[in-house]
Design a protein around this motif. Structure first.
Motif, mmCIF file in Angstrom:
data_model
loop_
_atom_site.group_PDB
_atom_site.id
_atom_site.type_symbol
_atom_site.label_atom_id
_atom_site.label_comp_id
_atom_site.label_asym_id
_atom_site.label_seq_id
_atom_site.Cartn_x
_atom_site.Cartn_y
_atom_site.Cartn_z
ATOM 1 N N ASN A 4 0.676 -1.138 0.039
ATOM 2 C CA ASN A 4 0.044 -0.003 -0.154
ATOM 3 C C ASN A 4 0.752 1.249 -0.083
ATOM 4 O O ASN A 4 0.587 2.463 -0.446
ATOM 5 N N ALA A 7 2.007 1.594 -3.416
ATOM 6 C CA ALA A 7 0.862 2.030 -4.154
ATOM 7 C C ALA A 7 0.723 3.635 -4.301
ATOM 8 O O ALA A 7 0.488 4.349 -4.941
ATOM 9 N N ARG A 10 3.565 5.469 -5.878
ATOM 10 C CA ARG A 10 3.426 5.289 -7.220
ATOM 11 C C ARG A 10 2.409 6.863 -7.725
ATOM 12 O O ARG A 10 2.575 7.385 -8.485
ATOM 13 N N ALA A 11 1.302 6.705 -6.982
ATOM 14 C CA ALA A 11 0.150 7.780 -7.216
ATOM 15 C C ALA A 11 0.796 9.065 -7.006
ATOM 16 O O ALA A 11 0.455 10.095 -7.748
ATOM 17 N N ARG A 23 -6.936 8.118 -12.744
ATOM 18 C CA ARG A 23 -6.405 6.901 -12.329
ATOM 19 C C ARG A 23 -5.566 6.967 -11.231
ATOM 20 O O ARG A 23 -5.862 6.336 -10.106
ATOM 21 N N ALA A 24 -4.539 8.004 -11.258
ATOM 22 C CA ALA A 24 -3.653 8.282 -9.952
ATOM 23 C C ALA A 24 -4.372 8.549 -8.769
ATOM 24 O O ALA A 24 -3.974 8.020 -7.534
ATOM 25 N N ARG A 26 -7.587 8.063 -7.926
ATOM 26 C CA ARG A 26 -8.357 6.937 -7.604
ATOM 27 C C ARG A 26 -7.449 5.947 -6.744
ATOM 28 O O ARG A 26 -7.366 5.515 -5.692
ATOM 29 N N GLU A 27 -6.373 5.497 -7.210
ATOM 30 C CA GLU A 27 -5.087 4.714 -6.712
ATOM 31 C C GLU A 27 -4.626 5.463 -5.377
ATOM 32 O O GLU A 27 -4.280 4.697 -4.301
ATOM 33 N N GLN A 30 -7.335 5.050 -2.447
ATOM 34 C CA GLN A 30 -7.479 3.408 -2.262
ATOM 35 C C GLN A 30 -6.186 2.984 -1.300
ATOM 36 O O GLN A 30 -6.322 2.536 -0.085
ATOM 37 N N ALA A 31 -5.169 3.630 -1.711
ATOM 38 C CA ALA A 31 -3.775 3.263 -0.947
ATOM 39 C C ALA A 31 -3.964 4.080 0.380
ATOM 40 O O ALA A 31 -3.576 3.464 1.416
ATOM 41 N N HIS A 57 -16.630 5.655 -8.595
ATOM 42 C CA HIS A 57 -15.604 4.871 -7.698
ATOM 43 C C HIS A 57 -15.380 5.854 -6.851
ATOM 44 O O HIS A 57 -14.971 5.696 -5.603
#
Length: 237
Positions: A4, A7, A10-11, A23-24, A26-27, A30-31, A57
């Motif tokens: 996590n 992730a 990366r985001a 998309r980033a 969203r990620e 979540q992370a 989402h």
């Protein structure tokens, strides 16, 4: 660095290059949620909502954030909006289940925990599911569910075990677990709250064990709305 954290990193890297990368975002949401960084998740969700107001989402993510802030009715209302926008079944489903637990609706919570456990199995869902079962009096099934995590010394699972024991009237055993897994001063701080668990409503029990929201002695057993106004405490986290 666990998965996590990687992730989230990366985001962050992607968003530093392109702040409008949905998309980033969203990620990142979540992370951050999985790491318990609710405020950071909310920041990402707000940015994403501005970019895509109707995104299912992101709407569900906002619902999950509200639930983790102790506002389950608002959170579940957002999940309903996300459903109408085409939310996939597996998105933030464990958090949705938690929302129902925080309302004292354990059958609905367990319906969604079962989906989460089938589609996105993870340790946190198991811990929440086990507690939910204990809240309705099915301690043995919850304990069996938690046992693999206890066997590997998972500290959050042992903490949940203490709450499960306390909810089922086994306060002495619950305190013994606390004293084994927490520093003595933290265990002493948490013990009075743990011993009042049998007197709480189901919603209050779920809020105490999952979110660290403990009602005062005067509020014990009162409505879920009153529990949500109780002082937030996080001893042992």
């Amino acid at each position: 660095m666990d998965a996590n954290e990687r992730a989230l990193e990366r985001a962050r890297d992607q968003l530093s290059r392109d702040p409008s990368d949905l998309r980033a975002l969203r990620e990142g949401v979540q992370a951050a949620m999985r790491l318990g960084r609710i405020d950071l998740a909310a920041t990402y969700a707000q940015r994403a909502q501005q970019l895509a107001p109707g995104d299912a989402h992101i709407t569900a993510a906002r619902g999950a954030i509200e639930i983790h802030r102790g506002r389950p009715r608002q959170g579940l209302a957002l999940f309903e909006q996300a459903d109408m926008a085409g939310l996939p079944e597996n998105v933030f489903v464990s958090d949705r289940a938690l929302g129902y637990d925080l309302l004292g609706d354990q059958p609905s919570a367990q319906y969604y925990y079962a989906i989460a456990n089938r589609l996105n199995p993870n340790d946190e869902t198991l811990r929440r599911y086990a507690l939910s079962l204990s809240i309705i009096g099915d301690y043995d099934t919850g304990a069996a569910m938690l046992k693999p995590l206890l066997n590997i010394g998972d500290r959050p699972a042992w903490r949940m075990q203490a709450f499960m024991l306390a909810i089922n009237g086994r306060g002495d055993e619950a305190v013994e677990v606390l004293n084994r897994i927490l520093p003595s001063d933290v265990a002493a701080e948490l013990t009075p709250y743990l011993l009042q668990m049998p007197n709480l409503t189901r919603a209050q029990q779920a809020a105490a064990a999952n979110l660290g929201i403990f009602p005062s002695l005067a509020q014990a057993g009162n409505s879920a709305a009153e529990a949500q106004r109780a002082k937030r405490r996080r001893p042992g986290d």
